[in-house]
Design a protein around this motif. Sequence first.
Motif, PDB file in Angstrom:
ATOM      1  N   LYS A   1     -48.086  -4.884  -6.117  1.00  0.00           N
ATOM      2  CA  LYS A   1     -47.279  -3.678  -5.949  1.00  0.00           C
ATOM      3  C   LYS A   1     -46.946  -3.407  -4.487  1.00  0.00           C
TER       4      LYS A   1
ATOM      5  N   GLU B   1     -45.266  -2.991  -1.109  1.00  0.00           N
ATOM      6  CA  GLU B   1     -43.870  -2.856  -0.694  1.00  0.00           C
ATOM      7  C   GLU B   1     -43.700  -2.983   0.817  1.00  0.00           C
TER       8      GLU B   1
ATOM      9  N   SER C   1     -42.088  -7.748  -4.815  1.00  0.00           N
ATOM     10  CA  SER C   1     -41.974  -6.308  -4.593  1.00  0.00           C
ATOM     11  C   SER C   1     -41.845  -5.940  -3.126  1.00  0.00           C
TER      12      SER C   1
END
Length: 500
Positions: free
Chosen positions: A394, A396, A419
């Motif tokens: 996840k 970023e 991501s």
Amino acid sequence: MSNPRNGDTKPPCLPRNGLVKIPTQPNGLGSASITKGTPAVKNRLCQPSSVPAILSPALAHRSDLPIPSLASPLSLATLAGVSSPPGASLVGLNTSEGSEQPSPERLPGSPSERQLAVDEKILNRLFWYFSACEKCVLAQVCKAWRRVLYQPKFWVGLTPVLHTKELYNILPGGEKEFVSLQGFAVRGFDGFCLVGVSDLDICEFIDNYPLSKKGVKSMSLKRSTITDAGLEVMLEQMQGVVRLELSGCNDFTEAGLWSSLNARITALSVSDCINVADDAIAAISQLLPNLTELNLQAYHVTDTALAYFTAKQGYTTHTLRLNSCWEITNHGVVNMVHSLPNLSVLSLSGCSKVTDDGVELVAENLRKLRSLDLSWCPRITDMALEYIACDLHKLEELVLDRCVRITDTGLSYLSTMSSLRSLYLRWCCQVQDFGLKHLLSMGSLRLLSLAGCPLLTTTGLSGLVQLQELEELELTNCPGATPELFKYFSQHLPCCMVIE
């Protein structure tokens, strides 16, 4: 970071530190500064404005009226037929205390022009396109404009910065009088940064700012001489404060934190305060059960401190930034990942004793991370990037500035992260053109910083045009970044802001 186009005529913009002078107001408002946004946001604020040519049906049919732009913040005054106030500038405005602003009825021009210039529907839309500093200048044009501009909606997210000398007026007899803060209250400011203040200054601020008791949500004290007693009085009197910053304040002690911190505080930042050590973290962990964000720069905090956090904070705390905590090792990382398993933002910037093993612990245990900062961690190698790519699906944002042992191999691991939107590789001195080829498959990248990477050539950098979704590219101090390359980028990456 420098501006994108050196040869262009640029509008005035926020200084690099994000501080903007608020002009002196006729209502007694003292001069101050306001700060807003991140470096990336500030760079965007420096770009020419995109004020639409058609803002309302009324303006659409007035082709004789000039369209204002950020390049000339006072040009909007021409709509009202008002000349620029003498001495007006983005830095300040020399207006006397008794100066009178023209009313709409006294503006020159035809009645229709005057009506257009003070139409509140038009102004309410138009003023959104100006910076905070420009709004301060435009508020000097006439009462109607100031009435519109002083609405709190135009100042959301801005924090006034008040230095000690700006808090007082010197009277003819040499005595000091605290300035009126009514102008701040009208605009609804709910956060302040006070610089160089003492306990007495803080008490005066509380007594003179109408919203201080309940309406102020955020307080920042920088380079101030606040003591334990002053800190206790401030947090006791200002019942609305939920965000607190203490930076460069060397006169309060850990005992002051124990006596003043209370459960309503949800965000705390402590940096460059010499009396902060492990016992301060104990106070924070025991007294702030609702803590969501902790920013800490403390040279004497050890691994032990990271085991103090309670189960409640393990559930609520989502942001932890440990900057230049030199004594933190991998043992501290073990304590942290077990105490705060729900982190989404983590910074270990400058924690120079953390190694690849520490990063492995982070990757295996903090799967919710969306932002990870490992800048200035010289022991981090490509192996750490493999752990990150394998487990942090996840993620970023990844900051690897000054990680001098990162090579092209590490970038090949990162290329699998679908991501990742922001990647910072400033001064990674071993990254070469071959490593950039791995990044070309990362269609999710929106921001890429390669500032100071000495081995990158013009040929290697030119391949970045394949990242068509890129919005910001930083090439400051990059030897391979030539004028011809910037011209090439302007043609093939038209939507990307390239920082030279």
